[in-house]
Write a protein that holds these residues in place. Sequence first.
Motif, mmCIF file in Angstrom:
data_model
loop_
_atom_site.group_PDB
_atom_site.id
_atom_site.type_symbol
_atom_site.label_atom_id
_atom_site.label_comp_id
_atom_site.label_asym_id
_atom_site.label_seq_id
_atom_site.Cartn_x
_atom_site.Cartn_y
_atom_site.Cartn_z
ATOM 1 N N ARG A 83 -2.893 -67.078 -12.009
ATOM 2 C CA ARG A 83 -2.356 -65.441 -13.490
ATOM 3 C C ARG A 83 -1.123 -66.495 -13.895
ATOM 4 O O ARG A 83 -1.498 -65.473 -14.882
ATOM 5 N N GLY A 84 -0.228 -67.656 -13.677
ATOM 6 C CA GLY A 84 0.766 -67.237 -14.353
ATOM 7 C C GLY A 84 -0.111 -68.279 -15.503
ATOM 8 O O GLY A 84 0.135 -67.973 -17.000
ATOM 9 N N PHE A 85 -1.035 -69.064 -15.181
ATOM 10 C CA PHE A 85 -1.945 -70.007 -15.851
ATOM 11 C C PHE A 85 -2.853 -69.181 -17.089
ATOM 12 O O PHE A 85 -2.508 -69.319 -18.288
ATOM 13 N N TYR A 86 -3.744 -67.589 -16.430
ATOM 14 C CA TYR A 86 -3.919 -66.811 -17.205
ATOM 15 C C TYR A 86 -3.553 -66.123 -18.427
ATOM 16 O O TYR A 86 -3.710 -66.629 -19.828
ATOM 17 N N LEU A 87 -2.185 -65.776 -18.099
ATOM 18 C CA LEU A 87 -1.787 -65.516 -18.654
ATOM 19 C C LEU A 87 -0.627 -65.726 -19.972
ATOM 20 O O LEU A 87 -0.868 -65.765 -21.536
ATOM 21 N N LEU A 88 -0.536 -67.073 -19.408
ATOM 22 C CA LEU A 88 0.567 -68.000 -20.539
ATOM 23 C C LEU A 88 -1.098 -68.388 -21.627
ATOM 24 O O LEU A 88 -0.406 -68.645 -22.414
ATOM 25 N N HIS A 89 -2.186 -68.676 -21.442
ATOM 26 C CA HIS A 89 -2.926 -69.892 -21.999
ATOM 27 C C HIS A 89 -3.163 -68.078 -23.073
ATOM 28 O O HIS A 89 -3.956 -68.725 -23.648
ATOM 29 N N LEU A 90 -3.606 -66.871 -22.228
ATOM 30 C CA LEU A 90 -3.662 -65.921 -23.311
ATOM 31 C C LEU A 90 -3.468 -65.148 -24.101
ATOM 32 O O LEU A 90 -3.886 -65.369 -24.986
ATOM 33 N N GLY A 91 -1.298 -65.733 -23.873
ATOM 34 C CA GLY A 91 -0.399 -65.510 -24.550
ATOM 35 C C GLY A 91 -1.139 -66.837 -26.672
ATOM 36 O O GLY A 91 -0.596 -66.336 -27.507
ATOM 37 N N LEU A 92 -0.947 -67.722 -26.186
ATOM 38 C CA LEU A 92 -0.905 -69.079 -26.023
ATOM 39 C C LEU A 92 -2.415 -68.903 -27.503
ATOM 40 O O LEU A 92 -2.145 -69.119 -28.632
ATOM 41 N N LEU A 93 -3.654 -67.925 -26.487
ATOM 42 C CA LEU A 93 -4.431 -67.828 -27.939
ATOM 43 C C LEU A 93 -4.512 -66.882 -28.282
ATOM 44 O O LEU A 93 -4.931 -66.996 -30.072
ATOM 45 N N ILE A 94 -3.374 -65.482 -28.636
ATOM 46 C CA ILE A 94 -3.312 -64.380 -29.078
ATOM 47 C C ILE A 94 -2.702 -65.125 -30.597
ATOM 48 O O ILE A 94 -2.687 -64.369 -31.734
ATOM 49 N N LEU A 95 -1.771 -65.837 -29.758
ATOM 50 C CA LEU A 95 -0.640 -66.455 -31.025
ATOM 51 C C LEU A 95 -1.576 -67.528 -32.100
ATOM 52 O O LEU A 95 -1.277 -66.986 -33.334
ATOM 53 N N PHE A 96 -2.459 -68.713 -31.988
ATOM 54 C CA PHE A 96 -2.982 -68.931 -32.570
ATOM 55 C C PHE A 96 -3.841 -68.947 -33.659
ATOM 56 O O PHE A 96 -4.250 -68.214 -34.865
ATOM 57 N N PHE A 97 -4.690 -67.083 -32.723
ATOM 58 C CA PHE A 97 -5.072 -66.564 -33.483
ATOM 59 C C PHE A 97 -4.914 -65.817 -34.473
ATOM 60 O O PHE A 97 -5.485 -65.796 -35.690
ATOM 61 N N GLY A 98 -3.391 -65.003 -34.659
ATOM 62 C CA GLY A 98 -2.710 -64.339 -35.177
ATOM 63 C C GLY A 98 -2.532 -65.503 -36.238
ATOM 64 O O GLY A 98 -2.403 -65.019 -37.801
ATOM 65 N N SER A 99 -2.065 -66.603 -35.974
ATOM 66 C CA SER A 99 -1.956 -67.847 -37.123
ATOM 67 C C SER A 99 -3.013 -67.458 -38.213
ATOM 68 O O SER A 99 -2.872 -67.861 -39.014
ATOM 69 N N PHE A 100 -4.147 -67.556 -37.222
ATOM 70 C CA PHE A 100 -5.492 -67.975 -38.389
ATOM 71 C C PHE A 100 -5.492 -67.127 -39.088
ATOM 72 O O PHE A 100 -5.892 -66.985 -40.501
ATOM 73 N N VAL A 101 -5.656 -65.651 -38.774
ATOM 74 C CA VAL A 101 -5.605 -64.512 -39.305
ATOM 75 C C VAL A 101 -4.350 -64.013 -40.479
ATOM 76 O O VAL A 101 -5.214 -64.092 -41.293
ATOM 77 N N THR A 102 -3.056 -64.913 -40.407
ATOM 78 C CA THR A 102 -1.808 -64.875 -41.453
ATOM 79 C C THR A 102 -2.924 -65.666 -42.119
ATOM 80 O O THR A 102 -2.295 -65.299 -43.313
ATOM 81 N N PHE A 103 -3.014 -66.622 -42.435
ATOM 82 C CA PHE A 103 -3.656 -67.548 -42.390
ATOM 83 C C PHE A 103 -4.788 -67.821 -43.658
ATOM 84 O O PHE A 103 -4.685 -67.251 -44.802
ATOM 85 N N ASP A 104 -5.636 -66.370 -43.392
ATOM 86 C CA ASP A 104 -6.829 -66.068 -44.357
ATOM 87 C C ASP A 104 -6.712 -64.873 -44.701
ATOM 88 O O ASP A 104 -6.917 -64.658 -46.443
ATOM 89 N N LYS A 105 -5.897 -63.757 -44.119
ATOM 90 C CA LYS A 105 -5.315 -62.500 -44.543
ATOM 91 C C LYS A 105 -4.426 -62.163 -45.134
ATOM 92 O O LYS A 105 -3.608 -61.092 -46.768
ATOM 93 N N GLY A 106 -3.390 -63.773 -45.118
ATOM 94 C CA GLY A 106 -2.027 -62.668 -45.295
ATOM 95 C C GLY A 106 -1.118 -63.172 -46.203
ATOM 96 O O GLY A 106 -1.528 -63.691 -47.588
ATOM 97 N N LEU A 107 -0.486 -62.990 -46.768
ATOM 98 C CA LEU A 107 0.288 -63.023 -48.195
ATOM 99 C C LEU A 107 1.803 -64.064 -47.996
ATOM 100 O O LEU A 107 2.764 -63.439 -46.560
ATOM 101 N N ASP A 108 2.048 -64.988 -48.826
ATOM 102 C CA ASP A 108 3.310 -65.693 -48.845
ATOM 103 C C ASP A 108 4.107 -65.771 -49.949
ATOM 104 O O ASP A 108 3.937 -65.408 -50.759
#
Length: 153
Positions: A83-108
Motif C-alpha cells: 500500500r505504501g508503494f501504491y500511494l507513493l506511485h499514485l502521488g507521482l502519477l498525479i504530479l506528472f499528470f498535473g505537470s502535463f495539464v499545466t504545460f498544455d493549459k497553464g500560463l507562465d
Amino acid sequence: MINLKSIIKEIGNLFGSLKFAVCIIMIFATVLCFGTIQESYHGADYANRLVYKAPFFIILQTLMFLSILTATIQRLPFKMHLRGFYLLHLGLLILFFGSFVTFDKGLDGSISLLPNLPNRDLVLNSDQLMIINQSTGETSQLDLPNSAAEKDI
C-alpha cells in the motif's frame, strides 16, 4: 511471425523494470540540476525555453510517467503489504499528470508580491516584434518563437 502480445509484454517489462527506472531518474535529476543552474544564472524564462519546455524534457517526463504507471500496473491486483508503494506511485502519477495539464493549459508569468500589499497583476512573458510604418502610422505585430536557440524568422 512476431506476436504483438509478446512485444507489448516486453515493452511493459522494459518500462516497469527497476534498471529503467533508475536510469530515467538519474537522467531526470541531472537535467533538473542543469535547468536549476540555468535558472539561477539566466532567469526562469530562459530556463523554461532551454530545458523545462523543450521537447526532450517533455519526452523525458513522458518516459518517467510511463515507467511509474507500468511499475504500478505490474503490481496489481492490490496487495495490502504494497500500500505504501501504491500511494507513493499514485502521488507521482498525479504530479506528472498535473505537470502535463499545466504545460498544455497553464500560463507562465510572474507576480510581484510586496509586503502587506495585495496584487492581482500577472506579467506574461512573450516575445513580439512590432513594426511601425512611420509614413502611414500602420503597425504590424509578429509573435516570435519561444526558444532559447537562434531561429530563422
